[in-house]
Write a protein that holds these residues in place. Sequence first.
Motif, mmCIF file in Angstrom:
data_model
loop_
_atom_site.group_PDB
_atom_site.id
_atom_site.type_symbol
_atom_site.label_atom_id
_atom_site.label_comp_id
_atom_site.label_asym_id
_atom_site.label_seq_id
_atom_site.Cartn_x
_atom_site.Cartn_y
_atom_site.Cartn_z
ATOM 1 N N GLY A 43 0.879 -1.190 -0.087
ATOM 2 C CA GLY A 43 -0.191 -0.188 -0.007
ATOM 3 C C GLY A 43 0.797 1.247 -0.074
ATOM 4 O O GLY A 43 2.157 1.256 0.430
ATOM 5 N N ASP A 44 0.272 2.479 -0.594
ATOM 6 C CA ASP A 44 1.113 3.518 -0.566
ATOM 7 C C ASP A 44 0.876 4.369 0.651
ATOM 8 O O ASP A 44 1.879 5.246 0.967
ATOM 9 C CB ASP A 44 0.603 4.372 -1.880
ATOM 10 C CG ASP A 44 0.941 3.934 -2.945
ATOM 11 O OD1 ASP A 44 1.650 3.165 -3.179
ATOM 12 O OD2 ASP A 44 0.006 3.857 -4.019
ATOM 13 N N THR A 45 -0.199 4.168 1.191
ATOM 14 C CA THR A 45 -0.351 5.115 2.658
ATOM 15 C C THR A 45 -0.208 4.175 3.849
ATOM 16 O O THR A 45 -0.634 2.773 3.698
ATOM 17 C CB THR A 45 -1.844 5.894 2.330
ATOM 18 O OG1 THR A 45 -2.684 4.719 2.656
ATOM 19 C CG2 THR A 45 -1.775 6.496 1.293
ATOM 20 N N LEU A 46 -0.161 4.770 4.796
ATOM 21 C CA LEU A 46 -0.078 4.139 6.171
ATOM 22 C C LEU A 46 -1.590 3.519 6.437
ATOM 23 O O LEU A 46 -1.723 2.264 6.964
ATOM 24 C CB LEU A 46 0.209 4.962 7.301
ATOM 25 C CG LEU A 46 0.241 4.522 8.800
ATOM 26 C CD1 LEU A 46 1.027 3.227 9.012
ATOM 27 C CD2 LEU A 46 0.452 5.356 9.873
ATOM 28 N N ALA A 47 -2.576 3.979 6.035
ATOM 29 C CA ALA A 47 -4.054 3.589 6.302
ATOM 30 C C ALA A 47 -4.049 2.162 5.175
ATOM 31 O O ALA A 47 -4.994 1.329 5.889
ATOM 32 C CB ALA A 47 -5.052 4.761 5.818
ATOM 33 N N GLY A 52 -4.451 -3.675 5.154
ATOM 34 C CA GLY A 52 -3.815 -5.041 4.829
ATOM 35 C C GLY A 52 -3.294 -5.809 5.926
ATOM 36 O O GLY A 52 -3.546 -7.139 5.671
ATOM 37 N N VAL A 53 -2.645 -5.188 6.867
ATOM 38 C CA VAL A 53 -2.078 -5.977 8.113
ATOM 39 C C VAL A 53 -3.346 -6.459 8.948
ATOM 40 O O VAL A 53 -3.181 -7.780 8.948
ATOM 41 C CB VAL A 53 -1.194 -4.753 8.708
ATOM 42 C CG1 VAL A 53 -1.089 -5.425 10.249
ATOM 43 C CG2 VAL A 53 0.308 -4.716 7.996
ATOM 44 N N ALA A 115 7.713 -0.534 3.898
ATOM 45 C CA ALA A 115 6.875 -0.971 4.880
ATOM 46 C C ALA A 115 6.700 0.390 5.843
ATOM 47 O O ALA A 115 7.895 0.779 6.401
ATOM 48 C CB ALA A 115 7.101 -2.286 5.623
ATOM 49 N N GLN A 116 5.689 0.850 6.275
ATOM 50 C CA GLN A 116 5.523 1.917 7.350
ATOM 51 C C GLN A 116 5.035 1.225 8.773
ATOM 52 O O GLN A 116 4.957 1.888 9.652
ATOM 53 C CB GLN A 116 4.335 2.994 6.697
ATOM 54 C CG GLN A 116 5.081 3.495 5.531
ATOM 55 C CD GLN A 116 3.638 4.537 5.094
ATOM 56 O OE1 GLN A 116 3.173 5.338 5.579
ATOM 57 N NE2 GLN A 116 3.398 4.168 3.849
ATOM 58 N N ILE A 117 4.469 -0.046 8.631
ATOM 59 C CA ILE A 117 3.871 -0.634 9.926
ATOM 60 C C ILE A 117 4.087 -2.139 9.935
ATOM 61 O O ILE A 117 4.070 -2.810 8.785
ATOM 62 C CB ILE A 117 2.292 -0.205 9.829
ATOM 63 C CG1 ILE A 117 1.899 -0.696 11.274
ATOM 64 C CG2 ILE A 117 1.668 -0.573 8.677
ATOM 65 C CD1 ILE A 117 0.463 -0.219 11.414
#
Length: 133
Positions: A43-47, A52-53, A115-117
Amino acid sequence: MKITLDNPASAPQPLSPYYSQVARVEQADGSALLFLSGQIAEGDTLAEQSRGVFETIEALLKAHGATLADVVNIRTYLTDIGRLAEYGAVRREFLTGTPPTSMTFEVPRLFKEEAQIEVEVVAAVSAGSRPAA
Protein backbone atom coordinates in the motif's frame (compact mmCIF):
# COMPACT_ATOMS: atom_id res chain seq x y z
CA MET A 1 1.21 -29.11 25.62
CA LYS A 2 1.27 -29.37 21.84
CA ILE A 3 2.81 -26.69 19.59
CA THR A 4 1.93 -26.45 15.89
CA LEU A 5 3.72 -24.08 13.52
CA ASP A 6 1.65 -23.16 10.48
CA ASN A 7 1.42 -21.11 7.29
CA PRO A 8 -2.29 -21.48 6.45
CA ALA A 9 -2.98 -21.76 2.71
CA SER A 10 -6.07 -19.55 3.20
CA ALA A 11 -3.94 -16.54 4.22
CA PRO A 12 -1.19 -14.58 2.48
CA GLN A 13 2.03 -16.54 2.56
CA PRO A 14 5.12 -15.34 4.47
CA LEU A 15 7.63 -13.17 2.65
CA SER A 16 10.43 -15.55 3.56
CA PRO A 17 10.74 -19.32 4.05
CA TYR A 18 12.56 -18.73 7.35
CA TYR A 19 9.56 -18.28 9.65
CA SER A 20 6.04 -19.52 10.31
CA GLN A 21 3.03 -17.21 10.38
CA VAL A 22 1.30 -18.87 13.35
CA ALA A 23 2.41 -20.80 16.42
CA ARG A 24 -0.57 -22.57 17.99
CA VAL A 25 0.05 -23.65 21.59
CA GLU A 26 -2.59 -26.10 22.80
CA GLN A 27 -3.37 -25.96 26.52
CA ALA A 28 -4.38 -28.91 28.71
CA ASP A 29 -8.01 -27.70 28.90
CA GLY A 30 -8.37 -27.68 25.09
CA SER A 31 -7.96 -23.94 24.70
CA ALA A 32 -5.08 -22.52 22.67
CA LEU A 33 -2.85 -19.51 22.40
CA LEU A 34 -2.05 -18.24 18.91
CA PHE A 35 1.16 -16.27 18.40
CA LEU A 36 1.21 -14.52 15.02
CA SER A 37 4.39 -13.31 13.37
CA GLY A 38 4.67 -9.63 12.57
CA GLN A 39 2.61 -8.71 9.50
CA ILE A 40 3.26 -6.05 6.90
CA ALA A 41 1.18 -5.21 3.82
CA GLU A 42 1.38 -3.50 0.46
CA GLY A 43 0.00 0.00 0.00
CA ASP A 44 1.06 3.57 -0.60
CA THR A 45 -0.41 5.05 2.58
CA LEU A 46 -0.22 4.07 6.23
CA ALA A 47 -3.99 3.54 6.23
CA GLU A 48 -3.80 1.15 3.24
CA GLN A 49 -0.95 -0.80 4.83
CA SER A 50 -2.75 -0.92 8.19
CA ARG A 51 -5.93 -2.30 6.59
CA GLY A 52 -3.91 -4.91 4.72
CA VAL A 53 -2.15 -5.94 7.92
CA PHE A 54 -5.42 -6.41 9.80
CA GLU A 55 -6.99 -8.30 6.88
CA THR A 56 -4.03 -10.71 6.94
CA ILE A 57 -4.21 -11.10 10.72
CA GLU A 58 -7.94 -11.76 10.42
CA ALA A 59 -7.30 -14.49 7.80
CA LEU A 60 -4.58 -16.13 9.92
CA LEU A 61 -6.82 -16.14 12.99
CA LYS A 62 -9.79 -17.51 11.01
CA ALA A 63 -7.62 -20.38 9.76
CA HIS A 64 -7.22 -21.36 13.43
CA GLY A 65 -10.85 -20.94 14.50
CA ALA A 66 -10.32 -17.49 16.01
CA THR A 67 -11.41 -13.91 15.33
CA LEU A 68 -10.06 -10.46 16.06
CA ALA A 69 -12.21 -10.52 19.23
CA ASP A 70 -9.84 -13.23 20.55
CA VAL A 71 -6.77 -10.95 20.37
CA VAL A 72 -5.36 -10.37 23.88
CA ASN A 73 -2.11 -8.60 23.00
CA ILE A 74 -0.99 -6.48 20.08
CA ARG A 75 2.45 -5.06 19.30
CA THR A 76 2.77 -2.37 16.67
CA TYR A 77 5.93 -1.10 15.03
CA LEU A 78 5.65 2.24 13.20
CA THR A 79 8.35 4.02 11.23
CA ASP A 80 6.79 7.34 12.29
CA ILE A 81 5.16 7.44 15.73
CA GLY A 82 3.76 10.87 14.82
CA ARG A 83 1.24 9.01 12.64
CA LEU A 84 -0.13 6.92 15.51
CA ALA A 85 -3.59 8.52 15.22
CA GLU A 86 -3.85 7.43 11.54
CA TYR A 87 -3.04 3.86 12.48
CA GLY A 88 -5.33 4.03 15.51
CA ALA A 89 -8.31 5.00 13.36
CA VAL A 90 -7.86 1.90 11.18
CA ARG A 91 -7.16 -0.32 14.17
CA ARG A 92 -10.49 0.73 15.73
CA GLU A 93 -12.28 -0.37 12.53
CA PHE A 94 -11.02 -3.92 13.12
CA LEU A 95 -10.75 -4.17 16.93
CA THR A 96 -14.23 -3.04 17.92
CA GLY A 97 -14.62 -4.58 21.38
CA THR A 98 -12.64 -4.10 24.56
CA PRO A 99 -9.11 -3.21 23.46
CA PRO A 100 -6.39 -5.81 24.02
CA THR A 101 -3.18 -5.09 25.88
CA SER A 102 -0.90 -3.13 23.62
CA MET A 103 2.59 -1.84 22.95
CA THR A 104 3.60 0.53 20.16
CA PHE A 105 7.17 1.24 19.10
CA GLU A 106 8.82 3.60 16.66
CA VAL A 107 11.48 1.87 14.58
CA PRO A 108 13.84 3.26 11.93
CA ARG A 109 12.86 0.65 9.31
CA LEU A 110 11.10 -2.66 8.80
CA PHE A 111 11.67 -5.89 6.87
CA LYS A 112 10.67 -4.28 3.57
CA GLU A 113 11.93 -0.75 2.99
CA GLU A 114 8.52 0.61 1.88
CA ALA A 115 6.73 -0.83 4.93
CA GLN A 116 5.49 1.82 7.34
CA ILE A 117 3.94 -0.58 9.86
CA GLU A 118 4.28 -4.10 11.23
CA VAL A 119 1.85 -5.70 13.68
CA GLU A 120 2.04 -8.92 15.67
CA VAL A 121 -0.67 -10.34 17.92
CA VAL A 122 -1.39 -13.01 20.48
CA ALA A 123 -4.89 -14.50 20.60
CA ALA A 124 -6.53 -16.81 23.15
CA VAL A 125 -9.12 -19.22 21.80
CA SER A 126 -11.50 -21.32 23.85
CA ALA A 127 -11.65 -25.09 24.00
CA GLY A 128 -13.30 -26.59 20.96
CA SER A 129 -11.97 -23.93 18.59
CA ARG A 130 -10.13 -25.84 15.91
CA PRO A 131 -8.07 -24.88 12.88
CA ALA A 132 -9.97 -24.79 9.59
CA ALA A 133 -9.69 -28.01 7.64
